[in-house]
Design a protein around this motif. Structure first.
Motif, PDB file in Angstrom:
ATOM      1  N   GLY A  90       7.241  33.709  82.604  1.00  0.00           N
ATOM      2  CA  GLY A  90       7.016  32.450  83.304  1.00  0.00           C
ATOM      3  C   GLY A  90       8.222  31.538  83.281  1.00  0.00           C
ATOM      4  O   GLY A  90       8.356  30.648  84.127  1.00  0.00           O
ATOM      5  N   ARG A  93      10.321  31.292  86.518  1.00  0.00           N
ATOM      6  CA  ARG A  93       9.903  30.322  87.534  1.00  0.00           C
ATOM      7  C   ARG A  93      10.543  28.963  87.266  1.00  0.00           C
ATOM      8  O   ARG A  93      11.015  28.293  88.189  1.00  0.00           O
ATOM      9  CB  ARG A  93       8.381  30.189  87.548  1.00  0.00           C
ATOM     10  CG  ARG A  93       7.625  31.448  87.951  1.00  0.00           C
ATOM     11  CD  ARG A  93       6.135  31.268  87.744  1.00  0.00           C
ATOM     12  NE  ARG A  93       5.401  32.494  88.001  1.00  0.00           N
ATOM     13  CZ  ARG A  93       4.788  32.763  89.150  1.00  0.00           C
ATOM     14  NH1 ARG A  93       4.806  31.884  90.135  1.00  0.00           N
ATOM     15  NH2 ARG A  93       4.143  33.905  89.315  1.00  0.00           N
ATOM     16  N   SER A  97      13.227  27.135  89.656  1.00  0.00           N
ATOM     17  CA  SER A  97      12.879  25.810  90.175  1.00  0.00           C
ATOM     18  C   SER A  97      14.017  24.826  89.931  1.00  0.00           C
ATOM     19  O   SER A  97      14.339  24.008  90.804  1.00  0.00           O
ATOM     20  CB  SER A  97      11.592  25.301  89.519  1.00  0.00           C
ATOM     21  OG  SER A  97      10.472  26.073  89.910  1.00  0.00           O
ATOM     22  N   GLU A 189       5.273  19.902  93.229  1.00  0.00           N
ATOM     23  CA  GLU A 189       4.255  20.886  93.600  1.00  0.00           C
ATOM     24  C   GLU A 189       4.756  21.807  94.706  1.00  0.00           C
ATOM     25  O   GLU A 189       4.506  23.027  94.694  1.00  0.00           O
ATOM     26  CB  GLU A 189       2.975  20.178  94.050  1.00  0.00           C
ATOM     27  CG  GLU A 189       2.215  19.455  92.945  1.00  0.00           C
ATOM     28  CD  GLU A 189       2.870  18.145  92.530  1.00  0.00           C
ATOM     29  OE1 GLU A 189       3.738  17.641  93.293  1.00  0.00           O
ATOM     30  OE2 GLU A 189       2.544  17.638  91.443  1.00  0.00           O
ATOM     31  N   THR A 192       7.352  24.193  93.183  1.00  0.00           N
ATOM     32  CA  THR A 192       6.655  25.190  92.368  1.00  0.00           C
ATOM     33  C   THR A 192       5.994  26.242  93.250  1.00  0.00           C
ATOM     34  O   THR A 192       6.038  27.448  92.950  1.00  0.00           O
ATOM     35  CB  THR A 192       5.594  24.507  91.488  1.00  0.00           C
ATOM     36  OG1 THR A 192       6.240  23.592  90.591  1.00  0.00           O
ATOM     37  CG2 THR A 192       4.815  25.535  90.680  1.00  0.00           C
ATOM     38  N   ALA A 193       5.402  25.801  94.356  1.00  0.00           N
ATOM     39  CA  ALA A 193       4.734  26.737  95.268  1.00  0.00           C
ATOM     40  C   ALA A 193       5.742  27.671  95.927  1.00  0.00           C
ATOM     41  O   ALA A 193       5.509  28.883  96.032  1.00  0.00           O
ATOM     42  CB  ALA A 193       3.952  25.967  96.323  1.00  0.00           C
ATOM     43  N   GLY A 196       7.054  30.044  93.325  1.00  0.00           N
ATOM     44  CA  GLY A 196       5.975  30.937  92.926  1.00  0.00           C
ATOM     45  C   GLY A 196       5.725  32.037  93.936  1.00  0.00           C
ATOM     46  O   GLY A 196       5.542  33.207  93.568  1.00  0.00           O
ATOM     47  N   GLU A 197       5.744  31.689  95.221  1.00  0.00           N
ATOM     48  CA  GLU A 197       5.558  32.703  96.263  1.00  0.00           C
ATOM     49  C   GLU A 197       6.661  33.745  96.198  1.00  0.00           C
ATOM     50  O   GLU A 197       6.410  34.953  96.341  1.00  0.00           O
ATOM     51  CB  GLU A 197       5.548  32.038  97.644  1.00  0.00           C
ATOM     52  CG  GLU A 197       4.313  31.211  97.927  1.00  0.00           C
ATOM     53  CD  GLU A 197       4.407  30.478  99.249  1.00  0.00           C
ATOM     54  OE1 GLU A 197       5.465  30.607  99.928  1.00  0.00           O
ATOM     55  OE2 GLU A 197       3.454  29.772  99.614  1.00  0.00           O
ATOM     56  N   VAL A 199       8.613  34.557  93.551  1.00  0.00           N
ATOM     57  CA  VAL A 199       8.531  35.359  92.328  1.00  0.00           C
ATOM     58  C   VAL A 199       7.373  36.349  92.417  1.00  0.00           C
ATOM     59  O   VAL A 199       7.513  37.515  92.018  1.00  0.00           O
ATOM     60  CB  VAL A 199       8.380  34.446  91.089  1.00  0.00           C
ATOM     61  CG1 VAL A 199       8.100  35.284  89.842  1.00  0.00           C
ATOM     62  CG2 VAL A 199       9.640  33.615  90.883  1.00  0.00           C
ATOM     63  N   ASP A 200       6.234  35.901  92.942  1.00  0.00           N
ATOM     64  CA  ASP A 200       5.085  36.804  93.060  1.00  0.00           C
ATOM     65  C   ASP A 200       5.401  38.008  93.955  1.00  0.00           C
ATOM     66  O   ASP A 200       4.938  39.119  93.708  1.00  0.00           O
ATOM     67  CB  ASP A 200       3.877  36.053  93.629  1.00  0.00           C
ATOM     68  CG  ASP A 200       3.284  35.078  92.628  1.00  0.00           C
ATOM     69  OD1 ASP A 200       3.602  35.200  91.434  1.00  0.00           O
ATOM     70  OD2 ASP A 200       2.523  34.170  93.041  1.00  0.00           O
TER      71      ASP A 200
END
Length: 214
Positions: A90, A93, A97, A189, A192-193, A196-197, A199-200
């Motif tokens: 984690g 991320r 960021s 936010e 982060t989104a 996150g997209e 990294v996922d």
């Protein structure tokens, strides 16, 4: 009776350096690299030229100090010591960021635009931007990958770090440079989104190459 000190109180070194960097940044973006000089910075910051020279020996080094001030938080410890736990996946991320925020800040985008527009100083500015900005981001990600990878000699962490940052930053930077986006206004936010997209999507491939499970 003790004599009262005259004149303005002495400014501490960090305060003076911040003042010089702020003045340098404003002058660089307002007047361009051609008119950017140690003399102009000293006048704008309200300090002696020798004070500016104590911080940077020439204008190129001063621009490097500006960029380095954005990326200094990305310095990492490098290889883990024997027995030291690998970083939490984690944390990638969080690192990405921070890099996203730095690379797509209003100041960083302004410098990128200046590099593209300034024919005289483009080569020198690009080298400074790359060395003090891009390469610090690459090394921060490479260090994270190096600490997390298993024994996979063929895995090139520097190449992978460049690919990761190119995919994450290049397109938003291009759109910001031509005025289609203002990523520096993104909320935490939203950042982060976005990260996150990314990294996922890439994590399964990335960890497979690293030889470790996330």
């Amino acid at each position: 009776m003790a004599k009262r000190a005259r004149g303005r109180p002495a400014r501490n070194r960090l305060e003076v350096e911040r003042s010089i960097l702020q003045a340098s940044t404003q002058l660089l973006f307002d007047q361009g690299f051609a008119k950017f000089s140690i003399d102009a910075v000293s006048r704008s910051a309200g300090v002696a030229k020798k004070t500016v020279y104590a911080m940077a020996t020439n204008r190129e080094e001063l621009v490097g100090k500006i960029v380095a001030s954005w990326t200094e938080q990305l310095q990492t410890s490098g290889d883990p010591r024997p027995g030291e736990a690998r970083p939490d996946p984690g944390s990638l991320r969080a690192l990405l960021s921070r890099i996203y925020r730095i690379a797509l800040s209003k100041e960083a985008v302004a410098l990128f635009r200046l590099i593209c527009a300034d024919k005289e100083g483009r080569e020198r500015l690009a080298e400074i931007y790359n060395r003090n900005g891009v390469e610090r981001g690459v090394q921060a990600v490479a260090n994270w990958l190096r600490e997390y990878q298993a024994d996979v000699p063929s895995f090139d962490v520097n190449r992978s770090a460049r690919m990761i940052l190119a995919a994450l930053v290049a397109e938003p930077l291009r759109r910001a440079a031509i005025g289609l986006e203002t990523p520096w206004n993104d909320t935490d936010e939203e950042v982060t989104a976005r990260v996150g997209e990314y990294v996922d999507f890439y994590a399964p491939i990335l960890f497979k190459e690293l030889g470790t499970a996330p």
